[in-house]
Design a protein around this motif. Structure first.
Motif, mmCIF file in Angstrom:
data_model
loop_
_atom_site.group_PDB
_atom_site.id
_atom_site.type_symbol
_atom_site.label_atom_id
_atom_site.label_comp_id
_atom_site.label_asym_id
_atom_site.label_seq_id
_atom_site.Cartn_x
_atom_site.Cartn_y
_atom_site.Cartn_z
ATOM 1 N N PHE A 9 46.684 -1.546 9.259
ATOM 2 C CA PHE A 9 45.781 -2.502 8.498
ATOM 3 C C PHE A 9 45.638 -3.716 9.031
ATOM 4 O O PHE A 9 44.629 -4.493 9.046
ATOM 5 N N ALA A 10 46.651 -4.287 9.728
ATOM 6 C CA ALA A 10 46.476 -5.579 10.495
ATOM 7 C C ALA A 10 45.516 -5.349 11.417
ATOM 8 O O ALA A 10 44.705 -6.441 11.600
ATOM 9 N N LYS A 11 45.451 -4.408 12.258
ATOM 10 C CA LYS A 11 44.366 -3.922 13.224
ATOM 11 C C LYS A 11 42.857 -3.889 12.541
ATOM 12 O O LYS A 11 41.984 -4.611 13.079
ATOM 13 N N ALA A 12 42.778 -3.419 11.575
ATOM 14 C CA ALA A 12 41.479 -3.193 10.547
ATOM 15 C C ALA A 12 41.026 -4.663 10.036
ATOM 16 O O ALA A 12 40.066 -4.662 9.714
ATOM 17 N N LEU A 13 42.219 -5.419 9.647
ATOM 18 C CA LEU A 13 41.999 -6.737 9.035
ATOM 19 C C LEU A 13 42.364 -7.862 9.743
ATOM 20 O O LEU A 13 43.479 -8.433 9.400
ATOM 21 N N PRO A 14 41.745 -8.048 11.018
ATOM 22 C CA PRO A 14 42.402 -9.157 12.009
ATOM 23 C C PRO A 14 42.465 -10.502 11.412
ATOM 24 O O PRO A 14 43.259 -11.416 11.772
ATOM 25 N N ASN A 15 41.530 -10.724 10.414
ATOM 26 C CA ASN A 15 41.321 -12.240 10.027
ATOM 27 C C ASN A 15 42.102 -12.611 8.882
ATOM 28 O O ASN A 15 41.981 -13.643 8.360
ATOM 29 N N ILE A 16 43.044 -11.852 8.220
ATOM 30 C CA ILE A 16 44.042 -12.097 7.352
ATOM 31 C C ILE A 16 45.307 -12.316 7.679
ATOM 32 O O ILE A 16 45.809 -11.488 8.384
ATOM 33 N N SER A 17 46.077 -13.160 7.206
ATOM 34 C CA SER A 17 47.652 -13.379 7.513
ATOM 35 C C SER A 17 48.263 -12.224 7.152
ATOM 36 O O SER A 17 48.012 -11.408 6.016
ATOM 37 N N ASN A 18 49.721 -12.141 7.373
ATOM 38 C CA ASN A 18 50.526 -11.134 7.285
ATOM 39 C C ASN A 18 51.033 -11.268 5.783
ATOM 40 O O ASN A 18 51.177 -10.219 4.929
ATOM 41 N N GLN A 19 50.935 -12.562 5.447
ATOM 42 C CA GLN A 19 51.371 -12.865 3.868
ATOM 43 C C GLN A 19 50.282 -12.108 2.983
ATOM 44 O O GLN A 19 50.622 -11.318 1.900
#
Lengths: 223, 223
Positions: free
Chosen positions: A141-151
DNA sequence: ATACATTTTAAACGGTTGTTTGAAAATGGG
DNA sequence: CCCATTTTCAAACAACCGTTTAAAATGTAT
């Protein structure tokens, strides 16, 4: 039918009742009646109710997780979209149905109850036992959504889980309404296929939520 | 403090404990201990535990609903976006805080529990008592989302409710994790402001979910 | 068949639940 | 002040909970 399956009979009855009524609200007497076994056999075979709960969930996870892992790794090979990742959950979910007719639903509901009922040990069990898969999920998900923070991702994923779990666990009541209002049968699969686009849109949302000074009312509180 | 407030003391203790632990899992003895009143006074003043549950929720609704109605009518005057409608829920939600510090959260959780716990009478109570407001809500969303069917809207609204309720009701566990992972405090307001854009994106989603023939697996079931 | 281990069973354990009882205490109006 | 009404209170109720016990039944290897 056969004889050596007291454990299995207990597990199957417990699955169904836990999903329908929750852990705390399902008694061992209900379970053993439904399973046609003696009350004491639960403690004999599982030790305690808590261990039974864990065993029921473990039985699902042992099927669900390996299938999920394969699907996620398939997706990982491509450059995955959020939709791709979400759809990777569908085959493992329905692979559970070989355990029984409504296992996919029961599993989902139980996962949710692991949070909201006082069953912290369940969450801990999953996190330690399947750490690798969970990290893979987060990484994808982090890869698919690079623009949002972990929180932000953390919260959005739990919103997603909530959307799914809530509908599954209240599907009894909701099915009644849906049936009454527009005679629509709400199968688990129908719900899953409806919720995926909903969740995908929420996860993909680009709003960095501008804290919304809507009308500063008495909104000043504990933040 | 004063003397005639046994009923109120019970209501306030019940509110807090119901939201924290759920209806079924909160005993009258817990409530009356917390409230410093006699056990029997619950049945004297409310008749039964079920009636107490209803009274607790009614106390919230009597504040929440009129404020919501005003906000919704404000929105109805404009041509409302989904975000406008959702934000209309925020002031009534936090107007509850005059009943106590965490009333907004308690209210949200209790609404959710009204579905998922075996408390069908709660949903029925709300639907009959506040039919007008509920119809206004549906009408507003239908106006803001002219391209989706009533069924689809029905399900999306319940996904939305689920996202909110799940996070609220498991906010104990989630707060722990959030705090441990990135020392973030998760206030009710912070969560609400995070969930609104998420929900808005899901509701606005234009995918007519193409039933997704992903890989026709054993997905053929009861639909 | 004997001896041993596993499993099932009925019964009881101590504890908690929502609710009811009946008398004591507090309250309020004439 | 007194009587009647309302409210509190400790105690007990029956029902249910998870768990334990010890004996009966069953299975298994010698």
């Amino acid at each position: 039918m056969s004889k050596q399956n007291t454990k299995v009979k207990i597990l199957e009855a417990a699955e169904q009742l836990f999903a329908e009524q929750g852990f705390n609200h399902t008694s061992l007497r209900e379970i053993t009646n439904e399973a046609n076994v003696n009350l004491a056999s639960v403690n004999y075979h599982f030790g305690s109710k808590k261990s039974l709960i864990q065993a029921v969930l473990a039985r699902y996870l042992e099927i669900f997780m390996p299938v999920l892992k394969v699907e996620l790794e398939k997706v990982d090979a491509q450059t995955p979209s959020v939709e791709d990742i979400l759809e990777a959950f569908i085959p493992p979910l329905f692979s559970l149905n070989k355990l029984g007719k409504q296992s996919a639903k029961h599993f989902t509901v139980m996962i949710g109850r692991g949070y909201s009922e006082t069953q912290g040990h369940l969450r801990r069990y999953i996190v330690t036992e399947y750490e690798a898969v969970l990290k893979l999920i987060m990484a994808l998900f982090a890869k698919a959504l690079p623009n949002i923070s972990n929180q932000e991702l953390f919260w959005r994923l739990h919103f997603s889980l909530g959307a799914l779990v809530f509908v599954m666990s209240s599907s009894g009541a909701l099915e009644e309404i849906a049936m009454a209002d527009f005679s629509e049968q709400a199968s688990t699969q129908a719900i899953v296929h409806k919720v995926v686009p909903f969740i995908a849109a929420g996860l993909n949302s680009q709003t960095n939520y501008p804290i919304n000074q809507h009308s500063t009312d008495q909104i000043g509180g504990s933040l």
